[in-house]
Scaffold this motif. Structure first.
Motif, PDB file in Angstrom:
ATOM      1  N   ARG A  79      -8.504   3.842  -2.084  1.00 15.44           N
ATOM      2  CA  ARG A  79      -7.466   3.300  -1.191  1.00 15.44           C
ATOM      3  C   ARG A  79      -8.106   2.542  -0.026  1.00 15.44           C
ATOM      4  N   ASP A  80      -9.025   3.206   0.683  1.00 18.79           N
ATOM      5  CA  ASP A  80      -9.699   2.558   1.830  1.00 18.79           C
ATOM      6  C   ASP A  80     -10.491   1.345   1.384  1.00 18.79           C
ATOM      7  N   PRO A 112       0.798  -1.231   0.000  1.00 19.41           N
ATOM      8  CA  PRO A 112       0.000   0.000   0.000  1.00 19.41           C
ATOM      9  C   PRO A 112       0.832   1.284   0.000  1.00 19.41           C
ATOM     10  N   THR A 154      -8.390  -1.748   0.597  1.00 21.39           N
ATOM     11  CA  THR A 154      -7.909  -2.425   1.819  1.00 21.39           C
ATOM     12  C   THR A 154      -9.049  -3.210   2.455  1.00 21.39           C
ATOM     13  N   ASN A 159      -9.155  -7.252   2.834  1.00 24.49           N
ATOM     14  CA  ASN A 159      -9.162  -7.816   4.196  1.00 24.49           C
ATOM     15  C   ASN A 159     -10.424  -8.567   4.549  1.00 24.49           C
TER      16      ASN A 159
END
Ligand code: PMV
Length: 330
Positions: A209-210, A41, A213, A217
């Motif tokens: 970006r968020d 990242p 992730t 996850n």
């Protein structure tokens, strides 16, 4: 500075004697096979390769010069941004990759010819144009491949916005990201068209970006994504080379839907598509069953982009009279 890309910038900057004014333009791009998920990242290294088409004169113009006020200034579409504005912060943090700890206050003026943060990847053209403008300001002698490596640090998809036409971004294998950069495909396809069906041009609510992730996850569908996306990317590139339009369109649409399904399956769920986006898709699928040869792709926002060939333009306008058509090859 052990990182290869940062070392490249530092080496080039060590020679700098003069600060001029750098101006640059970079086109936005739409991925036909998407980048979603990072293996690193910080360096924006992707888990899969991707391929895009650049949007000709839809993009970002940027000018960088010494700040006359002696303080950093960032202007977006002729409005001065406050130092705390997230867009200003990202631009200045990016400029710091070049300035290091030197005292070089900069004025960064940037103008988008597309709406900012509307899911139309203005960050891609933004960081590609900023990279080019900074290289021009400091008179750095870097290749476009080097600039693609650098632009990637600002936003992953910016690695593809250094060129017009079709661009592949290789995921690379190296931990330092040296082999993860864009590469222009040696193909022109003058009849290739993209249309934007605007659903909502307000800024996106969740950064890619968020969301990446969160998807990596928590989405139980994510483990299937990287291999599928890699296969889609290779197949689309082979079909682009042979101008096999229906194969490109069908796979690009399937790839986008697989990405959105993977995002939707995150826990808690996340969706960039709104009821209006689904309405557009429904209209498209109906029209396709009646003979319209067009396919859809969607990014981190609700707008729908249609892919088609020039000969289908009037049929497409009958179904989507408001669609804005872009001819990527001019
Ligand atoms: O480069 P980012 O962080 O804005 O991510 C781009 C993600 C997508 O637009 C959804 C896909 C892509 O490959 O452009």
């Amino acid at each position: 500075m052990t990182d290869a890309v940062r070392h490249l910038i530092a080496t080039a900057m060590a020679e700098v004697k003069h600060l001029g004014t750098g101006t640059a333009y970079a086109p936005s791009n739409i991925a036909l096979s998407k980048y979603w998920g990072k293996r690193d990242p910080v360096r924006n290294l992707p888990l899969n390769s991707s391929v895009s088409i650049s949007l000709a004169d839809w993009g970002t113009h940027t000018q960088v010069s010494a700040a006359p006020s002696g303080e950093d200034e960032v202007l977006l579409n002729e409005t001065r941004l406050s130092a705390e504005d997230p867009v200003a912060r990202r631009a200045l943090d990016f400029a710091d990759l070049f300035r290091g700890d030197r005292d070089l206050p900069l004025r960064i003026e940037t103008r988008n010819t597309i709406p900012t943060a509307a899911g139309l990847a203005s960050s891609a053209s933004g960081f590609a144009a900023l990279t080019r403008a900074l290289c021009a300001t400091f008179e750095l002698d870097l290749t476009e491949t080097d600039m693609s490596r650098i632009a990637r640090l600002g936003s992953g998809s910016a690695a593809r916005s250094l060129w017009h036409g079709f661009v592949r971004w290789d995921k690379g294998a190296r931990a330092d990201g040296w082999d993860s950069h864009g590469e222009k495909l040696d193909v022109t396809w003058p009849a290739f068209r993209i249309a934007l069906v605007r659903v909502d041009v307000a800024p996106k609510t969740r950064s890619s970006r968020d969301a990446m992730t969160h998807t990596v996850n928590t989405s139980p569908l994510f483990p299937a994504w990287p291999a599928q996306a890699e296969a889609d990317c290779s197949a689309i590139i082979a079909d682009i080379a042979e101008h096999r339009f229906e194969a490109v369109g069908a796979r690009a649409e399937a790839n986008a839907l697989a990405m959105h399904a993977t995002i939707l399956a995150a826990r808690p769920s996340l969706s960039y598509l709104t009821p209006q986006s689904w309405h557009v898709l429904d209209q498209l699928w109906r029209a396709r069953s009646e003979g319209l040869c067009a396919y859809a792709t969607m990014d981190a926002g609700p707008n729908v982009k249609l892919i088609f060939l020039e000969k289908s333009t009037s049929d497409l306008h009958r179904v989507f009279p408001e669609a804005t058509v872009i001819a990527p090859f001019g």
